[in-house]
Design a protein around this motif. Structure first.
Motif, short mmCIF file in Angstrom:
data_model
loop_
_atom_site.label_atom_id
_atom_site.label_comp_id
_atom_site.label_asym_id
_atom_site.label_seq_id
_atom_site.Cartn_x
_atom_site.Cartn_y
_atom_site.Cartn_z
N THR A 400 0.95 -1.30 0.08
CA THR A 400 0.07 0.12 -0.29
C THR A 400 0.51 1.33 0.34
OG1 THR A 400 -1.31 -1.07 1.27
CG2 THR A 400 -1.98 1.52 0.89
N GLU A 401 1.58 1.04 0.69
CA GLU A 401 2.06 2.37 0.86
C GLU A 401 4.01 2.64 0.11
OE1 GLU A 401 1.59 4.77 3.13
OE2 GLU A 401 -0.22 4.02 4.15
N HIS A 402 4.17 1.52 -0.46
CA HIS A 402 4.96 1.42 -1.37
C HIS A 402 7.18 2.10 -0.63
CE1 HIS A 402 2.85 2.34 -4.59
NE2 HIS A 402 2.12 1.29 -4.55
N ASP A 403 6.67 1.76 0.57
CA ASP A 403 7.13 2.21 1.49
C ASP A 403 8.48 1.19 1.72
OD1 ASP A 403 8.87 3.52 3.22
OD2 ASP A 403 7.70 2.29 4.82
N TYR A 404 9.55 -0.02 -0.12
CA TYR A 404 10.43 -1.07 -0.17
C TYR A 404 11.32 -0.74 -0.91
CZ TYR A 404 8.34 -2.52 -3.58
OH TYR A 404 8.09 -2.64 -5.31
N GLU A 405 12.21 -0.66 -0.68
CA GLU A 405 13.53 -1.69 -2.17
C GLU A 405 12.97 -2.51 -2.74
OE1 GLU A 405 16.92 0.18 -0.27
OE2 GLU A 405 16.20 1.89 0.20
N MET A 406 13.07 -3.34 -2.70
CA MET A 406 13.12 -5.08 -3.06
C MET A 406 12.71 -5.37 -1.85
SD MET A 406 16.82 -7.14 -4.24
CE MET A 406 17.06 -7.64 -2.73
N SER A 407 10.88 -6.28 -2.66
CA SER A 407 10.49 -7.47 -2.17
C SER A 407 10.14 -8.57 -2.67
CB SER A 407 9.65 -6.84 -1.58
OG SER A 407 8.40 -7.15 -0.49
N VAL A 408 9.86 -9.64 -2.09
CA VAL A 408 9.99 -10.97 -2.70
C VAL A 408 8.00 -11.47 -2.06
CG1 VAL A 408 10.76 -12.16 -1.15
CG2 VAL A 408 10.91 -13.35 -3.27
N ILE A 409 7.46 -11.41 -3.23
CA ILE A 409 6.21 -12.08 -2.92
C ILE A 409 5.78 -13.55 -4.14
CG2 ILE A 409 4.51 -10.24 -4.72
CD1 ILE A 409 3.96 -11.49 -1.01
N LEU A 410 5.19 -13.59 -4.00
CA LEU A 410 4.45 -14.81 -4.29
C LEU A 410 2.96 -14.31 -5.32
CD1 LEU A 410 4.19 -17.63 -5.61
CD2 LEU A 410 2.87 -18.89 -4.29
N HIS A 411 3.03 -14.05 -6.83
CA HIS A 411 2.07 -13.58 -7.21
C HIS A 411 0.71 -14.32 -7.81
CE1 HIS A 411 2.38 -8.99 -6.94
NE2 HIS A 411 3.55 -9.11 -7.04
N THR A 412 -0.23 -15.18 -7.16
CA THR A 412 -0.65 -16.18 -7.23
C THR A 412 -1.54 -15.68 -8.35
OG1 THR A 412 -2.39 -15.85 -5.30
CG2 THR A 412 -0.40 -17.17 -4.66
N GLU A 413 -2.36 -14.81 -8.81
CA GLU A 413 -3.79 -14.24 -9.26
C GLU A 413 -2.78 -15.20 -10.61
OE1 GLU A 413 -5.62 -10.70 -10.74
OE2 GLU A 413 -4.46 -10.96 -8.86
N ALA A 414 -3.72 -15.66 -11.82
CA ALA A 414 -3.48 -15.87 -13.05
C ALA A 414 -3.66 -14.77 -14.06
CB ALA A 414 -5.44 -16.56 -13.66
N ARG A 415 -2.85 -15.16 -15.29
CA ARG A 415 -2.07 -14.18 -15.81
C ARG A 415 -2.58 -12.40 -15.85
NH1 ARG A 415 -6.21 -15.96 -20.72
NH2 ARG A 415 -5.55 -18.34 -20.73
N ASP A 416 -1.38 -11.96 -14.74
CA ASP A 416 -1.53 -11.15 -13.52
C ASP A 416 -0.71 -9.90 -14.08
OD1 ASP A 416 0.28 -12.87 -12.97
OD2 ASP A 416 -0.25 -12.94 -10.69
N MET A 417 0.08 -10.85 -15.25
CA MET A 417 1.42 -9.27 -15.13
C MET A 417 0.84 -7.79 -15.97
SD MET A 417 3.40 -9.92 -19.73
CE MET A 417 2.38 -9.67 -20.28
N LEU A 418 -0.75 -7.62 -16.14
CA LEU A 418 -0.53 -6.64 -16.52
C LEU A 418 -0.77 -5.66 -15.07
CD1 LEU A 418 -2.72 -6.70 -20.32
CD2 LEU A 418 -0.11 -5.67 -19.59
N THR A 419 -1.84 -6.69 -14.33
CA THR A 419 -2.11 -6.07 -12.85
C THR A 419 -0.95 -5.68 -11.74
OG1 THR A 419 -3.30 -8.40 -13.28
CG2 THR A 419 -3.45 -6.98 -11.28
#
Lengths: 505, 315, 853
Positions: A400-419
């Motif tokens: 939400t805050e975009h208060d970071y430099e680097m992170s790692v997260i699993l994007h599970t949603e289908a066809r989420d490249m554009l998201t």
């Protein structure tokens, strides 16, 4: 004397525990008389907090309910193809903006009310009006929905969209009764073969097959979905035979042992979950293309996969899993080349780079992060891990805050490249105006144009090294060998249980 | 005695009052807006505002506190922001699970610790006693989750005798209940057994030096007879103290065992609620835990008075 | 853990092992700061390698060196422990000390509030705090440390409070108060050093708790975040690899166990070393030192073996050549032979440590562990040697054939069982059925003079004298042939002593039982016994009929004992004018203002909410140079009065002026002047000296407050040293005593130290509270004479409190008799003693045992 006996006791304790640990390696027994069973116990990690996926984000609820309790007009099959579900068939008009669905006859909701075109109108309208999640934007393209007859619905789009029909196979396409009078958080009213019988928070959810299901009745009538807070507890449960199927296993290092077990089957299904090393493009140092590319070269994704996830999973090179129509192999774009990474860093004037690395408190993320940090250290980047409790803190701080430099997260949603990359306000902060145009054209074009356009988008993102898709997360299923019909490919968030059956042998 | 109890009860009320304020204040500075967590990350500001209004998190803190405590007093813990569940039955259920686990664990511990500790004290000069104390020393040093993991590895995974985890309430079948409760209770109890053994040993050693034990022998009891008839009850007071303290710490300490055995206990609920930022649930669970701990201390006081006539004095 | 075993040098295996293990963890953590074989967080090698030459403990799932990780993990473990314990100790100890000192000085309410405050924290166990704080501030090492620290505050506060209260109750704190030391100085010099040991034990124990808790938190994912190595997380991560790479679980598991074990053992070891019961042990060898001041009374033994001399009837109890030794080889009884005929009453006398009690215990087969007897113990009607019997066989005889009454009535009864039941048990054990035993127990209790319904009472509901009657009833329940009574009345008041002795004598002769009566009090022996045996250092030195031995003692020791036991009256002082018996009637017309003036003083305590009147209107006046004695039994209010006069307590009403300092409750107080004018000597020489200070420091302490030092007194360190030396010399202690510690001195010497401390800043008044009641007879006289001599030499006004009329008569020229919070009679000692006016005084005098010669 006392001294000596104490030491001896100590030694004995060490030896016994060693023996005990070794004893455990010898495998386990499970199974038994399975023929004729009509119940199944499924183990999952990640418990849904409630049953309402229209207001609660995350994949836990649709994982449990989609296809089992709720159904859509269409569904996505194990190969990632759109297949009819509540809609018997559909037609598309010439400029591909009007979809006319013909609904199955005799479909009822679990509360007994018949499923009609009005329910479709209401359900899609509710996504646009009432849903509070960002997912609702997937219905932005819908201009109007009309009930042509009780069993015919016409959906008019503002512009042709290749993505929309696919999305209708995910949770936003779920069909609810038009006169929704229950609290969705505690009750689920769908057209699917199962109803939610009991929710025991922190323990399990039980599903029971409906007598009045419109389609083919499932072989399994009683499903217990047990939730484990701890991945090892889940693995132990399947090893001990307490659960029949461990879905989406999060203890990859145990799999080698489980594969040896004759009573168990281990299936590495595909998923739509990309483990993304997210770089904040909107902020130094990752607003610099060279630094981002340096990261791409500095990371040996094969080693990350092998070390962090015991080699289970797939290298993808982009945000597109192989089950998507527009998949292309981009894994060679940034070969592991630490020297090149150092050169790029030098070019960017970012030697001795020091960054913070916000890591959500999830096993995969912590494992990946520790390998990544080691690899970055090789090229002189000092990444400091900052744990971010998931979901609360991570969502707040990073997402939400975009208060970071680097992170790692699993994007599970289908066809989420554009998201992820199509919106400069998304947490990755990747801003490429050109991309939007290409993507829009692709969505509106013919299926072939769609594939070509999306592949171009994918190449642009990779070229800009917007972030590093490390690998495709496997949907690992460990199940009793006698269980068949396992939908191991998680092509959407849904865990489809409807095909499960016990083999007679 | 009535006076004694009344003053304790008054202290109890004050303690609880201060504790609830502490809990409330502590949790109101939580990062993460409960509304945002409940509604999801991209909820509209209007939706958030509406949610806050509905759940009363926009009112003044004093009003919120009073509403909450008022609910606590009437046994209504409210409805979870996140799961929309009634908290009272949920928490009651979890208290039952953890309660059974802890009490059974303590029972196992006592069954082991009292005889072993007594023997360790009586034999404190010879090898047997030294061995018993050494074993209990080592036992204290083992983290209980390690015991749990090893028990699962051996009895569930390797031997397949017992389930690796999960829970069946006694009402849903006693056989299944025992199968499920055995391993976690043993895991929880074994480390406690080691701890309590040490206390029993030192309490009995202390008693063995008492004059009245010598008096008892002088009138014709053997050493063992004197210890059993006159010693153990006197050793009971310090043992009750440590049992009370340990049960209090086990109520929350059991969370680790609950995790290992996937037992849906109070601690697990607390951890999950913290993870979900289920503010009201966290607040209420902590309050319930605090009440339990405080009541337990009260109970220990009561047991003292039952055990020791010197404390019964009406004054 | 044997008392004997512990004293051997280096015999603290727990302490040693604990220290070694903790040292191992400590050294590992320190070394890992500068060196580990590999970078503990760098994934550099093949993953999951088993232990081998290159990687001693193998590698983990990331290919990191496990050995390096365990080394670095020690840092986190120690850090968490240190900070958690640090927080808890830094907050908890001052809180506890404050609460203890407040309560110790009578301000119970703020103390209670303070402790309630910390008790609220008890409701939040560390783990709960860690979870909640983790939710608020994010989980991690810092949160874990702080939460565990806060969670442990109550434990430290309680321990510190308990220790402080104990210290505050000690006479050395009272002495420091009397020396006008401030509260801060008392906290720093007396409280903290004396509770340091207990706090240290608590630190060690809490360290172990913190290590385990950190492991648990890491297991839950709330501990130290990756990649920083932590043992708990290593263990958590190892779960997936059970069976695949067991070393991943074993290594951190053992590391945690070693650390926890180390700290626990260290704590236990410290507890043993610091056990107060063991601290007093070293006093025993000081008997050797005592010889320097208290001239050796022991002459070489030359009396013939008494067993040969005695006319032999059939003895009820027959001890022959009884030798008792400790396992470490010390001889407690040396070849003792002694017979008690049926119906005969034999006194066994000797000073503490002479072996009297060992004789009694050996006769009943109740010798403590670590002590063994050889020789012969015979009972009439019982075959063979009792020493050869097992516990079960002995138990059948005890109570039935031979029984015993112990010294301390307060602890001899099981506090949790009604006394009737305890008496009845003596009978049911030997075959009487329950109903008969219950009836008989009630009869017996009536027979020993307890009121109706006493059988239903618990011991704490009875007075000391009543309890001793219960013990007597219990001992006589089965009509034993022999009763052994070990100092049965020493702890009782004189009047009660008289009653109990009479009762015992009557009951024993009614039953025709033999009595072995053990005491240090020759006067009591002369009243109770027919025959006497004198014991010195485990050896019988003289034996014979009481009249004969007392009239013509043959042995030098008996002579000295007799001499010391006789306190002749102080010669009537010619200089001191007799003052009227009722000072309230005195019109102070010509007499100079008394140095101590007490008028109509009352003092009421609240005890468990009930008011207790300790003083009910007391008046007296002490003139300068007088030696004023106050006599009374326990509970008479004499000590309360003394404390009020000394400014250590405040009266509820009335008027008190001491040395010109106004101490009346209504007036503001300035104790500064009083402290320099008045000093105290307390009853218990073992409790009145801070065990952690050298004698030099103890004696010098009053000099540290400049207000105590009058003109010309020492103000420099050297001056203080000289003053101490002079004082030690004056009380007859060797000069090198200054450098030694109190436990190296005998009781008499300690009382001399206390006197030296009281007199070092030259007070005008010396207040002595039962200064000799804890001392052996032979020493008693010396200390009394020392007091008297110093009072003369230094022109002191002496205010002496005692329960013993003889002591007061020996020292004082003036006496006040107190009873039940009132002065019933006062006047010149000789007058009050020889011609008591009050009924109570007469009773007291009659009850006081007289040495019949």
């Amino acid at each position: 004397m006392q001294n000596l006996s104490r030491r001896l006791v100590g030694a004995v304790v060490v030896l016994t525990s060693a023996a005990l640990l070794t004893a455990c390696s010898a495998g386990s027994s499970s199974g038994g008389a399975s023929a004729g069973r009509t119940d199944v116990v499924v183990g999952l990690t990640g418990e849904p907090t409630n049953l309402d996926f229209t207001t609660t984000s995350g994949s836990a609820i649709p994982q449990l309910l989609m296809n089992n309790v709720y159904e859509g007009l269409v569904t996505i099959d194990q190969e990632g193809e759109v297949q009819p579900q509540l809609a018997e068939k559909w037609s598309i008009n010439g400029d591909r903006t009007v979809y006319t669905f013909t609904l199955h006859d005799g479909v009822t909701f679990s509360d007994g009310s018949p499923f009609t075109a009005d329910d479709v109108v209401a359900s899609i309208g509710r996504v646009q009006d009432d849903w509070t999640l960002s997912l609702k934007s997937k219905m932005d393209v819908v201009k109007s929905v009309e009930a042509v007859s009780d069993t015919e619905v016409a959906v008019t789009l503002t512009h042709p969209s290749n993505a929309w029909l696919f999305d209708m196979g995910t949770s936003v396409g779920a069909m609810f009764p038009d006169d929704l009078s229950v609290d969705l958080a505690t009750e689920a009213v769908g057209t699917g073969p199962y109803t939610v019988e009991e929710v025991a928070t922190g323990e399990h959810v039980t599903l029971a097959a409906r007598d009045d299901y419109w389609g083919e009745a499932p072989a399994i009538t009683d499903v217990t979905v047990r939730y484990f807070a701890d991945a090892n507890a889940q693995a132990n449960a399947v090893r001990a035979g307490d659960i029949d199927m461990a879905y989406n296993m999060q203890a990859p290092d145990l799999l080698a042992g489980l594969e040896q077990d004759q009573d168990l089957q281990v299936i590495d299904g595909t998923s739509t979950g990309e483990v993304l090393l997210a770089l904040n493009n909107a902020r130094p140092p990752f607003d610099d293309l060279n630094v981002r590319r340096a990261i791409m070269y500095a990371i040996d994704r094969k080693a990350v996969l092998d070390t962090a996830w015991a080699g289970h999973g797939e290298l993808i090179g982009s945000m597109v899993p192989p089950t998507d129509p527009y998949y292309q192999d981009l894994t060679g774009a940034y070969p592991y080349d630490p020297d090149r990474a150092r050169e790029l860093l030098a070019e960017a004037g970012a030697e001795d780079l020091s960054i913070t690395f916000d890591v959500p408190t999830r096993p995969y993320a912590e494992a990946v992060a520790q390998v990544v940090v080691s690899q970055l250290a090789e090229v002189g980047i000092d990444a400091k891990i900052v744990p971010a409790e998931f979901p609360a803190v991570w969502l707040d701080k990073v997402f939400t805050e975009h208060d970071y430099e680097m992170s790692v997260i699993l994007h599970t949603e289908a066809r989420d490249m554009l998201t992820v990359f199509g919106d400069p306000d998304y947490y990755v902060g990747y801003d490429n105006p050109e991309l939007g145009e290409v993507a829009e054209k692709a969505d509106e074009g013919s299926p072939d144009q769609y594939v070509a356009g999306m592949q171009e988008v994918s190449r642009m993102i990779v070229d800009d090294a917007a972030s590093d898709p490390l690998f495709l997360f496997p949907n690992t299923v460990v199940a009793d060998a006698a269980l068949s019909g396992i939908a191991a490919n998680a092509t959407t968030e849904s865990m489809d249980l409807t095909g499960l059956r016990w083999s007679d042998s | 005695m009535v006076r004694h109890l009344a003053s304790h009860a008054a202290q109890l009320v004050v303690t609880l009052l201060v504790a609830t304020v502490a809990i409330f204040v502590l949790l109101r500075v939580l990062p993460g807006d409960p509304a945002a967590v409940a509604l999801g990350i991209e909820a509209s500001p209007e939706a958030l505002a509406a949610w806050r209004a509905e759940h009363g998190t926009d009112g003044s803190l004093v009003v919120q506190y009073l509403q909450w405590v008022g609910g606590l007093l009437t046994g209504d813990l409210g409805t979870s922001y996140v799961t929309s569940q009634e908290l009272t039955p949920l928490v009651a259920d979890r208290v039952q699970v953890t309660g059974i686990l802890v009490l059974l664990g303590m029972l196992i511990a006592l069954v082991v610790a009292v005889p072993v500790g007594t023997l360790a004290a009586v034999w404190h000069r010879n090898a047997g006693g030294v061995t018993l104390s050494a074993v209990s020393q080592v036992g204290v040093a083992v983290p209980n989750f390690l015991v749990g993991v090893l028990l699962v590895a051996l009895f569930a995974v390797r031997l397949g005798w017992l389930p690796s985890g999960g829970w069946t309430a006694p009402a849903d079948g006693l056989g299944e209940f025992w199968r499920h409760v055995l391993l976690p209770a043993v895991a929880l109890g074994s480390v406690q057994a080691a701890i309590i053994t040490r206390y029993v040993r030192s309490a009995v050693l202390e008693i063995m030096r008492e004059d009245f034990l010598r008096t008892a022998r002088a009138k014709g009891l053997t050493f063992t007879g004197a210890l059993v008839r006159h010693g153990l009850r006197n050793a009971g007071v310090p043992i009750v103290t440590v049992v009370g303290v340990q049960i209090a710490s086990m109520l929350i300490g059991a969370v680790v065992i609950e995790r290992v055995f996937a037992v849906p206990g109070l601690g697990s609920l607390l951890l999950d609620s913290v993870g979900n930022r289920d503010l009201l649930a966290v607040q209420s669970i902590v309050a319930v835990l605090v009440v339990l701990v405080v009541l337990l201390n009260f109970l220990v006081d009561l047991v003292y008075t039952l055990l020791d006539p010197r404390l019964r004095r009406a004054a | 853990m044997s008392a004997a075993g512990r004293r051997r040098p280096g015999a603290h295996p727990q302490l040693v092992i604990g220290a070694v293990l903790v040292g191992l963890v400590l050294v590992t953590a320190l070394v890992s700061l500068v060196w580990t074989p590999y970078d503990p967080v760098h994934a550099g090698a093949e993953r999951l390698l088993p232990p081998g030459a290159e990687h001693w403990f193998g590698t983990d799932r990331f290919g990191r060196d496990v050995f390096s990780q365990v080394m670095a993990g020690a840092q986190i473990t120690l850090l968490v422990g240190l900070v958690a314990v640090g927080i808890a100790a830094l907050v908890g100890v001052p809180l506890g000390v404050l609460a203890g000192m407040l309560q110790g000085s009578g301000r119970g309410r703020p103390a209670a509030v303070l402790m309630r405050g910390t008790d609220i924290l008890l409701a939040f166990p560390g783990l709960l705090l860690a979870i909640v704080l983790g939710a608020v501030y994010g989980a991690g090492t810092v949160t874990a440390m702080v939460a565990l620290g806060i969670g442990s505050i109550p434990a430290f506060a309680r321990v510190a409070r308990g220790g402080t209260l104990q210290v505050m109750r000690s006479d050395y704190v009272l002495a420091a108060r009397a020396a006008n030391r401030g509260e801060v100085a008392i906290a720093a010099r007396h409280v903290l050093p004396n509770i340091a040991g207990t706090v240290l034990v608590q630190c060690s124990v809490n360290f172990a708790i913190a290590v385990l808790a950190e492991a648990g938190l890491s297991f839950l994912g709330l501990g130290t975040p990756p990649p920083t190595p932590s043992w708990g997380r290593m263990l958590q991560e190892s779960q997936q690899f059970l069976g695949l790479a067991d070393h991943l679980a074993i290594v951190p598991g053992v590391a945690i166990a070693v650390a926890v074990l180390g700290f626990n053992l260290l704590g236990d070891g410290l507890r043993d070393v610091l056990d107060p019961r063991l601290k007093t042990e070293p006093a025993a060898p000081s008997r050797v030192d005592a010889s320097q001041v208290e001239p050796p009374l022991v002459e070489p033994v030359e009396t013939p073996d008494p067993s040969q001399v005695e006319p032999v009837e059939t003895p009820a109890l027959d001890l022959r050549h009884l030798t008792v030794r400790t396992t470490s080889g010390r001889t407690l009884l040396d070849d003792l032979s002694l017979r008690v005929a049926a119906g005969e009453r034999v006194g066994l006398i000797g000073e503490s440590g002479s072996g009297k009690t060992m004789t009694a215990l050996a006769a009943l087969g109740l010798l403590p562990d670590g002590v063994a007897a050889t020789g012969h113990v015979g009972l009439a009607g019982v075959d063979g040697n009792l020493l050869d019997r097992g516990e079960r066989a002995l138990a059948r005889l005890r109570g039935q054939e031979i029984s015993m009454v112990f010294q301390e009535p307060m602890t001899a009864l099981n506090p949790l069982v009604r006394v009737g039941h305890q008496v009845a048990e003596a009978m049911t054990l030997h075959g009487t059925d329950g109903r008969t035993a219950t009836l008989r127990a009630a009869e017996l209790l009536a027979e020993v003079g307890l009121p109706d319904g006493a059988a239903r009472r618990y011991p704490h509901e009875l007075s000391g004298g009543q309890r001793q009657r219960v013990v007597l009833a219990m001992a006589l329940a089965d009509d034993p042939a022999v009763l052994v009574a070990d100092e049965p009345t020493t702890a009782l008041d004189v009047t009660v002593q008289r009653q109990v002795l009479d009762l015992m004598t009557r009951l024993v002769s009614d039953r025709g039982a033999g009595l072995l009566f053990i005491t240090h009090d020759l006067a009591v022996v002369s009243q109770v016994c027919e025959r006497v045996v004198v014991l010195l250092d485990g050896v019988v030195v003289e034996e014979g009929p009481v009249e004969e031995v007392f009239a013509h003692p043959r042995h030098e020791y008996t002579r000295r004992l007799l001499a010391a036991s006789t306190l002749e009256p102080r010669p009537s002082p010619s200089l001191v004018e007799p003052v009227e018996t009722r000072p309230s009637l005195v019109e102070p017309v010509e007499t100079p203002a008394p140095l101590v003036r007490v008028q109509d003083v009352t003092r009421t305590y609240a005890h468990r909410g009930q008011p207790v009147q300790a003083l009910r209107g007391v008046s007296l006046a002490v003139q300068e140079g007088q030696r004023f004695g106050i006599v009374g039994e326990s509970g008479s209010g004499k000590s309360t009065l003394l404390r009020i006069v000394a400014g250590l307590d405040r009266a509820t009403s009335g008027r008190v002026v001491t040395a010109g300092v106004e101490l009346s409750p209504a007036e503001p107080r300035d104790l500064g002047g009083l402290r320099s004018a008045l000093q105290l000597v307390f009853q218990d020489p073992y409790g009145s000296l801070d065990p952690r200070m050298t004698v030099g420091d103890i004696v010098a302490e009053p000099l540290l407050n400049a207000r105590n030092v009058r003109d010309g007194g020492p103000r420099s360190a050297a001056g203080r040293r000289d003053a101490v030396r002079e004082m030690l010399d004056a009380v007859g202690l060797p000069l090198d005593a200054a450098g030694r510690y109190p436990h190296q001195f005998s009781g008499g010497q300690r009382q001399r130290i206390a006197i030296a401390r009281a007199l070092v800043c030259r007070p005008r008044i010396l207040v002595a509270d039962e200064p000799v009641s804890a001392l052996d007879v032979s020493v008693r006289r010396q200390v009394l004479d020392l007091l008297a001599r110093l009072a003369d030499e230094r022109a002191l006004t002496l205010l002496l409190v005692s329960h013993d009329l003889g002591v007061v008569r020996h020292v004082c020229d003036h006496v006040a008799v107190m009873h039940d919070g009132l002065i019933v009679e006062q006047g010149p000692t000789g007058q009050v003693y020889d011609d008591p006016q009050d009924e109570y005084t007469r009773r007291l005098r009659a009850a006081t045992p007289q040495l019949a010669r």
